[in-house]
Scaffold this motif. Structure first.
Motif, PDB file in Angstrom:
ATOM      1  N   GLY A 204      40.409 -21.363  85.179  1.00  0.00           N
ATOM      2  CA  GLY A 204      40.475 -21.097  83.995  1.00  0.00           C
ATOM      3  C   GLY A 204      41.136 -19.642  84.206  1.00  0.00           C
ATOM      4  N   CYS A 205      41.348 -18.811  85.488  1.00  0.00           N
ATOM      5  CA  CYS A 205      41.787 -17.780  85.137  1.00  0.00           C
ATOM      6  C   CYS A 205      43.287 -17.438  84.515  1.00  0.00           C
ATOM      7  N   LYS A 206      43.063 -15.670  84.234  1.00  0.00           N
ATOM      8  CA  LYS A 206      44.292 -15.414  83.447  1.00  0.00           C
ATOM      9  C   LYS A 206      44.985 -14.243  84.576  1.00  0.00           C
ATOM     10  N   ALA A 207      46.496 -14.177  84.453  1.00  0.00           N
ATOM     11  CA  ALA A 207      47.021 -12.931  84.658  1.00  0.00           C
ATOM     12  C   ALA A 207      45.873 -11.667  84.942  1.00  0.00           C
ATOM     13  N   ARG A 208      45.212 -11.310  83.409  1.00  0.00           N
ATOM     14  CA  ARG A 208      44.393 -10.240  84.011  1.00  0.00           C
ATOM     15  C   ARG A 208      43.524 -10.066  84.656  1.00  0.00           C
ATOM     16  N   ASP A 209      42.407 -11.176  84.744  1.00  0.00           N
ATOM     17  CA  ASP A 209      41.776 -11.135  85.857  1.00  0.00           C
ATOM     18  C   ASP A 209      42.001 -10.451  87.779  1.00  0.00           C
ATOM     19  N   PHE A 210      43.442 -10.337  87.604  1.00  0.00           N
ATOM     20  CA  PHE A 210      43.682  -9.538  89.245  1.00  0.00           C
ATOM     21  C   PHE A 210      44.893  -8.394  88.804  1.00  0.00           C
ATOM     22  N   GLN A 211      45.330  -7.860  87.451  1.00  0.00           N
ATOM     23  CA  GLN A 211      45.344  -6.567  87.316  1.00  0.00           C
ATOM     24  C   GLN A 211      44.340  -5.352  88.321  1.00  0.00           C
ATOM     25  N   ASN A 212      43.429  -5.275  88.195  1.00  0.00           N
ATOM     26  CA  ASN A 212      42.916  -4.267  89.142  1.00  0.00           C
ATOM     27  C   ASN A 212      43.431  -4.488  90.602  1.00  0.00           C
ATOM     28  N   HIS A 213      43.331  -5.180  90.865  1.00  0.00           N
ATOM     29  CA  HIS A 213      43.420  -5.802  92.073  1.00  0.00           C
ATOM     30  C   HIS A 213      45.290  -5.386  92.530  1.00  0.00           C
ATOM     31  N   LEU A 214      46.157  -5.402  91.586  1.00  0.00           N
ATOM     32  CA  LEU A 214      47.543  -5.181  91.983  1.00  0.00           C
ATOM     33  C   LEU A 214      47.207  -3.941  91.588  1.00  0.00           C
ATOM     34  N   ASP A 215      46.658  -3.419  91.104  1.00  0.00           N
ATOM     35  CA  ASP A 215      47.165  -1.948  90.740  1.00  0.00           C
ATOM     36  C   ASP A 215      46.510  -0.878  92.092  1.00  0.00           C
ATOM     37  N   VAL A 216      45.565  -1.364  92.495  1.00  0.00           N
ATOM     38  CA  VAL A 216      44.661  -0.471  93.571  1.00  0.00           C
ATOM     39  C   VAL A 216      45.921  -0.987  94.926  1.00  0.00           C
ATOM     40  N   ALA A 217      46.903  -2.050  95.198  1.00  0.00           N
ATOM     41  CA  ALA A 217      47.533  -3.058  96.146  1.00  0.00           C
ATOM     42  C   ALA A 217      48.685  -2.002  96.255  1.00  0.00           C
ATOM     43  N   VAL A 218      49.133  -1.572  94.740  1.00  0.00           N
ATOM     44  CA  VAL A 218      50.122  -1.127  94.724  1.00  0.00           C
ATOM     45  C   VAL A 218      50.343   0.464  94.661  1.00  0.00           C
ATOM     46  N   GLU A 219      49.165   0.990  94.526  1.00  0.00           N
ATOM     47  CA  GLU A 219      48.560   2.211  94.092  1.00  0.00           C
ATOM     48  C   GLU A 219      48.142   2.814  95.945  1.00  0.00           C
ATOM     49  N   LEU A 220      47.800   2.167  96.592  1.00  0.00           N
ATOM     50  CA  LEU A 220      47.733   1.953  98.145  1.00  0.00           C
ATOM     51  C   LEU A 220      48.345   1.738  99.401  1.00  0.00           C
ATOM     52  N   PHE A 221      49.023   0.928  98.890  1.00  0.00           N
ATOM     53  CA  PHE A 221      50.646   0.175 100.210  1.00  0.00           C
ATOM     54  C   PHE A 221      51.487   0.670  99.398  1.00  0.00           C
ATOM     55  N   GLY A 222      51.995   1.198  97.823  1.00  0.00           N
ATOM     56  CA  GLY A 222      53.173   1.155  98.171  1.00  0.00           C
ATOM     57  C   GLY A 222      54.558   0.179  97.104  1.00  0.00           C
ATOM     58  N   THR A 223      54.960  -0.065  97.067  1.00  0.00           N
ATOM     59  CA  THR A 223      55.844  -1.053  97.175  1.00  0.00           C
ATOM     60  C   THR A 223      56.327  -2.001  97.916  1.00  0.00           C
ATOM     61  N   GLU A 224      56.538  -0.968  98.699  1.00  0.00           N
ATOM     62  CA  GLU A 224      57.500  -1.057 100.619  1.00  0.00           C
ATOM     63  C   GLU A 224      56.444  -1.747 101.333  1.00  0.00           C
ATOM     64  N   ARG A 225      55.280  -2.802 101.214  1.00  0.00           N
ATOM     65  CA  ARG A 225      54.476  -3.024 101.806  1.00  0.00           C
ATOM     66  C   ARG A 225      53.823  -4.024 101.533  1.00  0.00           C
ATOM     67  N   LEU A 226      54.007  -4.401 100.106  1.00  0.00           N
ATOM     68  CA  LEU A 226      53.613  -5.066  99.318  1.00  0.00           C
ATOM     69  C   LEU A 226      55.003  -6.741  99.234  1.00  0.00           C
ATOM     70  N   VAL A 227      54.693  -8.338  99.802  1.00  0.00           N
ATOM     71  CA  VAL A 227      55.206  -9.287  99.661  1.00  0.00           C
ATOM     72  C   VAL A 227      54.719 -10.119  98.177  1.00  0.00           C
ATOM     73  N   TRP A 228      55.743 -10.642  97.681  1.00  0.00           N
ATOM     74  CA  TRP A 228      54.505 -12.080  97.125  1.00  0.00           C
ATOM     75  C   TRP A 228      54.739 -13.071  97.360  1.00  0.00           C
ATOM     76  N   GLY A 229      54.212 -14.494  97.305  1.00  0.00           N
ATOM     77  CA  GLY A 229      54.349 -15.394  97.406  1.00  0.00           C
ATOM     78  C   GLY A 229      53.342 -17.113  96.590  1.00  0.00           C
ATOM     79  N   SER A 230      53.416 -17.533  96.222  1.00  0.00           N
ATOM     80  CA  SER A 230      53.066 -19.003  95.102  1.00  0.00           C
ATOM     81  C   SER A 230      52.235 -18.923  96.008  1.00  0.00           C
ATOM     82  N   ASP A 231      52.077 -19.880  97.607  1.00  0.00           N
ATOM     83  CA  ASP A 231      51.057 -19.961  97.993  1.00  0.00           C
ATOM     84  C   ASP A 231      51.108 -21.783  97.248  1.00  0.00           C
ATOM     85  N   TRP A 232      51.899 -22.234  96.962  1.00  0.00           N
ATOM     86  CA  TRP A 232      52.461 -23.807  96.807  1.00  0.00           C
ATOM     87  C   TRP A 232      52.751 -24.510  97.834  1.00  0.00           C
TER      88      TRP A 232
END
Length: 274
Positions: A204-232
């Protein structure tokens, strides 16, 4: 856009004992022919990641990569109980192999294994000396140990899978996760993979449930140290691929185009030598 975390398998209960509980809907063959029709045009490459601890897994993924040009790289399995040098030698001339992963989260005590298993630590050191990635697969409870592990292994890039599988829906859990991320962010060779979150969040999760985590990740690591994966297809047990892309678009709605492209293409291009 590079999807940096995809699995494929021909299912058998013996080889995939972790596919249980709320994952039973994916207890079946999950192959490129099932995923490719779901991919949007913007997905221009896949990094496939080991899902079973066996040399047969490496052969299987390599065979798939030979058949499917969309597969740009493999995160393979390595047996740390056997001679690591000879295993690395087998992969030396295979440019598809971008790194290795051990199913660390399945160890009886992942923190103790990270910190005290001699052969494992010797093996990770040799992986880094060969300038190959190591993928750190843990839950939030083992983040404190992962900080020490990552400090120890600083000769090449490390990637923390699934944002370290954060404990969801508690303020205390989030604050603990953030504090550990702050320590990891101080290590310039540590990168984060934005993946696997819907499994932690539940059906039942929504995108907003993770927004704080994403914001922290970008703030701390910058986009240069982040990648995206689907985990399909693990994520497919709860959310469609289309929904995962919708989540990504919502998380990044206030980002600049260059910030988004850095995570979608730039950072994976660097880490996986694409």
């Amino acid at each position: 856009m590079i999807d940096s975390h995809v699995h494929f398998w021909k299912y058998t209960p013996e080889e995939f004992p972790w596919i249980s509980g709320n994952l039973t809907s994916i207890a079946r063959d999950m192959l490129p022919e099932h995923l490719l029709p779901e991919l949007p045009e913007k997905i221009e490459g896949l990094i496939v990641v080991q899902a079973r601890p066996s040399f047969a897994e490496n052969d299987y993924l390599n065979a798939l990569a030979e058949q499917e040009p969309l597969i740009k790289g493999i995160i393979a399995w390595l047996d740390f109980e056997k001679d690591v040098d000879s295993q690395l030698e087998m992969f030396r001339n295979n440019a598809r192999i971008k790194g290795f992963r051990h199913m660390l989260q399945d160890e009886k005590d992942p923190s103790d294994y990270m910190l005290n298993h001699k052969k494992f630590n010797e093996g990770v050191k040799k992986i880094q000396q060969a300038e190959l990635l190591y993928g750190v697969l843990i839950h939030q409870k083992d983040m404190e140990a992962s900080v020490r592990f990552c400090q120890r292994h600083d000769q090449y890039e490390l990637v923390i899978d699934h944002l370290a599988k954060p404990l969801m829906y508690t303020s205390a859990g989030f604050q603990n996760w953030k504090a550990c991320m702050q320590k990891l962010a101080e290590l310039p060779h540590v990168n984060l993979k934005i993946s696997g979150l819907v499994t932690e969040g539940g059906a039942g999760c929504k995108a907003r449930d993770f927004q704080n985590h994403l914001d922290v990740a970008v703030e701390l690591f910058g986009t240069e140290r982040l990648v995206w994966g689907s985990d399909w297809p693990v994520s497919y047990a709860t959310h469609s691929y289309e929904t995962l892309i919708d989540f990504w678009n919502e998380w990044t709605r206030n980002w600049s185009e260059s910030e988004r492209l850095q995570i979608e293409v730039g950072t994976p291009g660097r880490l996986y030598k694409l």
